[in-house]
Design a protein around this motif. Sequence first.
Motif, PDB file in Angstrom:
ATOM      1  N   LEU A  34      -1.827   1.842   4.139  1.00 16.01           N
ATOM      2  CA  LEU A  34      -0.532   2.240   3.605  1.00 16.01           C
ATOM      3  C   LEU A  34      -0.543   3.711   3.215  1.00 16.01           C
ATOM      4  CD1 LEU A  34       0.520  -0.813   1.434  1.00 16.01           C
ATOM      5  CD2 LEU A  34       0.755  -0.437   3.891  1.00 16.01           C
ATOM      6  N   GLY A  35       0.586   4.368   3.472  1.00 20.82           N
ATOM      7  CA  GLY A  35       0.712   5.783   3.164  1.00 20.82           C
ATOM      8  C   GLY A  35       1.974   6.070   2.385  1.00 20.82           C
ATOM      9  N   LYS A  36       2.272   7.345   2.220  1.00 18.79           N
ATOM     10  CA  LYS A  36       3.457   7.784   1.485  1.00 18.79           C
ATOM     11  C   LYS A  36       4.730   7.450   2.257  1.00 18.79           C
ATOM     12  CE  LYS A  36       1.042  11.611  -0.687  1.00 18.79           C
ATOM     13  NZ  LYS A  36       0.930  13.056  -0.843  1.00 18.79           N
ATOM     14  N   ASN A  37       5.822   7.413   1.542  1.00 15.09           N
ATOM     15  CA  ASN A  37       7.146   7.175   2.130  1.00 15.09           C
ATOM     16  C   ASN A  37       7.215   5.860   2.908  1.00 15.09           C
ATOM     17  OD1 ASN A  37       8.097   9.638   1.075  1.00 15.09           O
ATOM     18  ND2 ASN A  37       7.218  10.724   2.818  1.00 15.09           N
ATOM     19  N   LEU A  38       6.591   4.812   2.366  1.00 14.07           N
ATOM     20  CA  LEU A  38       6.632   3.464   2.928  1.00 14.07           C
ATOM     21  C   LEU A  38       5.962   3.359   4.292  1.00 14.07           C
ATOM     22  CD1 LEU A  38      10.305   2.528   1.980  1.00 14.07           C
ATOM     23  CD2 LEU A  38       8.233   2.204   0.617  1.00 14.07           C
ATOM     24  N   ALA A  39       5.080   4.296   4.618  1.00 12.98           N
ATOM     25  CA  ALA A  39       4.429   4.318   5.925  1.00 12.98           C
ATOM     26  C   ALA A  39       3.209   3.396   5.967  1.00 12.98           C
ATOM     27  CB  ALA A  39       3.990   5.739   6.272  1.00 12.98           C
ATOM     28  N   CYS A  40       2.855   3.003   7.168  1.00 14.33           N
ATOM     29  CA  CYS A  40       1.584   2.332   7.440  1.00 14.33           C
ATOM     30  C   CYS A  40       0.944   3.096   8.591  1.00 14.33           C
ATOM     31  CB  CYS A  40       1.803   0.866   7.816  1.00 14.33           C
ATOM     32  SG  CYS A  40       0.257  -0.018   8.126  1.00 14.33           S
ATOM     33  N   HIS A  41      -0.262   3.588   8.364  1.00 16.33           N
ATOM     34  CA  HIS A  41      -0.998   4.350   9.372  1.00 16.33           C
ATOM     35  C   HIS A  41      -1.871   3.371  10.158  1.00 16.33           C
ATOM     36  CE1 HIS A  41       0.223   8.209   7.639  1.00 16.33           C
ATOM     37  NE2 HIS A  41       0.183   7.542   6.493  1.00 16.33           N
ATOM     38  N   VAL A  42      -1.558   3.210  11.448  1.00 17.86           N
ATOM     39  CA  VAL A  42      -2.259   2.256  12.302  1.00 17.86           C
ATOM     40  C   VAL A  42      -3.210   3.027  13.211  1.00 17.86           C
ATOM     41  CG1 VAL A  42      -1.985   0.438  14.036  1.00 17.86           C
ATOM     42  CG2 VAL A  42      -0.265   0.715  12.230  1.00 17.86           C
ATOM     43  N   GLU A  43      -4.468   2.644  13.155  1.00 17.85           N
ATOM     44  CA  GLU A  43      -5.476   3.307  13.987  1.00 17.85           C
ATOM     45  C   GLU A  43      -5.437   2.725  15.401  1.00 17.85           C
ATOM     46  OE1 GLU A  43      -7.078   5.928  12.914  1.00 17.85           O
ATOM     47  OE2 GLU A  43      -6.129   5.640  10.954  1.00 17.85           O
ATOM     48  N   THR A  44      -5.436   3.621  16.396  1.00 17.25           N
ATOM     49  CA  THR A  44      -5.508   3.208  17.793  1.00 17.25           C
ATOM     50  C   THR A  44      -6.683   3.944  18.439  1.00 17.25           C
ATOM     51  OG1 THR A  44      -4.147   4.952  18.798  1.00 17.25           O
ATOM     52  CG2 THR A  44      -2.968   3.075  17.801  1.00 17.25           C
ATOM     53  N   HIS A  45      -6.981   3.597  19.674  1.00 19.96           N
ATOM     54  CA  HIS A  45      -8.079   4.268  20.387  1.00 19.96           C
ATOM     55  C   HIS A  45      -7.776   5.733  20.671  1.00 19.96           C
ATOM     56  CE1 HIS A  45     -10.155   0.548  20.764  1.00 19.96           C
ATOM     57  NE2 HIS A  45      -9.249  -0.002  21.545  1.00 19.96           N
ATOM     58  N   ILE A  46      -6.502   6.117  20.598  1.00 21.42           N
ATOM     59  CA  ILE A  46      -6.139   7.495  20.908  1.00 21.42           C
ATOM     60  C   ILE A  46      -5.596   8.254  19.700  1.00 21.42           C
ATOM     61  CG2 ILE A  46      -5.752   7.068  23.364  1.00 21.42           C
ATOM     62  CD1 ILE A  46      -2.736   6.999  22.746  1.00 21.42           C
ATOM     63  N   GLY A  47      -5.761   7.686  18.521  1.00 21.23           N
ATOM     64  CA  GLY A  47      -5.311   8.363  17.312  1.00 21.23           C
ATOM     65  C   GLY A  47      -4.511   7.445  16.412  1.00 21.23           C
ATOM     66  N   THR A  48      -4.024   8.006  15.339  1.00 21.59           N
ATOM     67  CA  THR A  48      -3.287   7.254  14.340  1.00 21.59           C
ATOM     68  C   THR A  48      -1.794   7.278  14.651  1.00 21.59           C
ATOM     69  OG1 THR A  48      -4.921   7.849  12.663  1.00 21.59           O
ATOM     70  CG2 THR A  48      -2.799   7.094  11.865  1.00 21.59           C
ATOM     71  N   VAL A  49      -1.169   6.128  14.527  1.00 17.20           N
ATOM     72  CA  VAL A  49       0.284   6.030  14.660  1.00 17.20           C
ATOM     73  C   VAL A  49       0.839   5.753  13.273  1.00 17.20           C
ATOM     74  CG1 VAL A  49       2.201   4.708  15.644  1.00 17.20           C
ATOM     75  CG2 VAL A  49       0.166   5.155  17.025  1.00 17.20           C
ATOM     76  N   GLU A  50       1.809   6.570  12.857  1.00 13.75           N
ATOM     77  CA  GLU A  50       2.447   6.350  11.566  1.00 13.75           C
ATOM     78  C   GLU A  50       3.704   5.519  11.784  1.00 13.75           C
ATOM     79  OE1 GLU A  50       2.978   9.215   7.962  1.00 13.75           O
ATOM     80  OE2 GLU A  50       4.774   9.397   9.211  1.00 13.75           O
ATOM     81  N   SER A  51       3.684   4.311  11.244  1.00 15.76           N
ATOM     82  CA  SER A  51       4.854   3.446  11.370  1.00 15.76           C
ATOM     83  C   SER A  51       5.608   3.428  10.049  1.00 15.76           C
ATOM     84  CB  SER A  51       4.439   2.035  11.781  1.00 15.76           C
ATOM     85  OG  SER A  51       3.640   1.447  10.780  1.00 15.76           O
ATOM     86  N   GLY A  52       6.894   3.138  10.181  1.00 15.78           N
ATOM     87  CA  GLY A  52       7.731   3.109   8.990  1.00 15.78           C
ATOM     88  C   GLY A  52       8.999   2.323   9.247  1.00 15.78           C
ATOM     89  N   LEU A  53       9.952   2.487   8.372  1.00 10.02           N
ATOM     90  CA  LEU A  53      11.207   1.748   8.466  1.00 10.02           C
ATOM     91  C   LEU A  53      12.046   2.202   9.658  1.00 10.02           C
ATOM     92  CD1 LEU A  53      12.324   1.756   4.713  1.00 10.02           C
ATOM     93  CD2 LEU A  53      11.375  -0.172   6.007  1.00 10.02           C
ATOM     94  N   HIS A  54      12.656   1.243  10.313  1.00  8.60           N
ATOM     95  CA  HIS A  54      13.636   1.531  11.369  1.00  8.60           C
ATOM     96  C   HIS A  54      14.875   2.128  10.693  1.00  8.60           C
ATOM     97  CE1 HIS A  54      16.744   0.702  14.380  1.00  8.60           C
ATOM     98  NE2 HIS A  54      15.756   0.648  15.272  1.00  8.60           N
TER      99      HIS A  54
END
Length: 168
Positions: A34-54
């Motif tokens: 979990l990160g700032k601004n309601l984000a979730c940082h998801v680790e992938t094989h090619i880097g981190t994807v920051e997911s958040g609210l639609h």
Amino acid sequence: MDSNELRAMQAPLKKKYLEKPEEGEWTLHAEGTLGKNLACHVETHIGTVESGLHPATGGDGTQACSGDMLLQALVACAGVTLNSVATAMGIELKDAKVRADGDLDFRGTLGVSRDTPVGFKNIRMTFELDSGADPKKLKKLIDLTERYCVVYQTLQNSPEISVKLTRN
């Protein structure tokens, strides 16, 4: 890659999995922090994807939406499967596109309506193929793509999901 190269690449794996079925069983992992601004940082094989609210739930559109990511995973899996099956069948695809469209009602996830289900109501896949192959072969290609696409089959046949809470 042609069908012979694909078969040669996969033959040792198929042999191993036939002789030792347990070798074919893998556990894949995904993890997010979990990160700032309601984000979730998801680790992938090619880097981190920051997911958040639609944006339909208050997001500003600068973060990846997990609903979109689900459809993207479906497209990615179906695309790789389609490409592999076409190669194995010797079907030349001059051009190919895979699309997934999903309908959902955000009133459910926002708790506006308890009667509104949370999640996708419908998902439609479209395969746009440019090929001189016989229409019956193309139909078989799509049937086999559905059959062997992991994400498609997972969505079609919902797996048992368990949830566990741990504390530090």
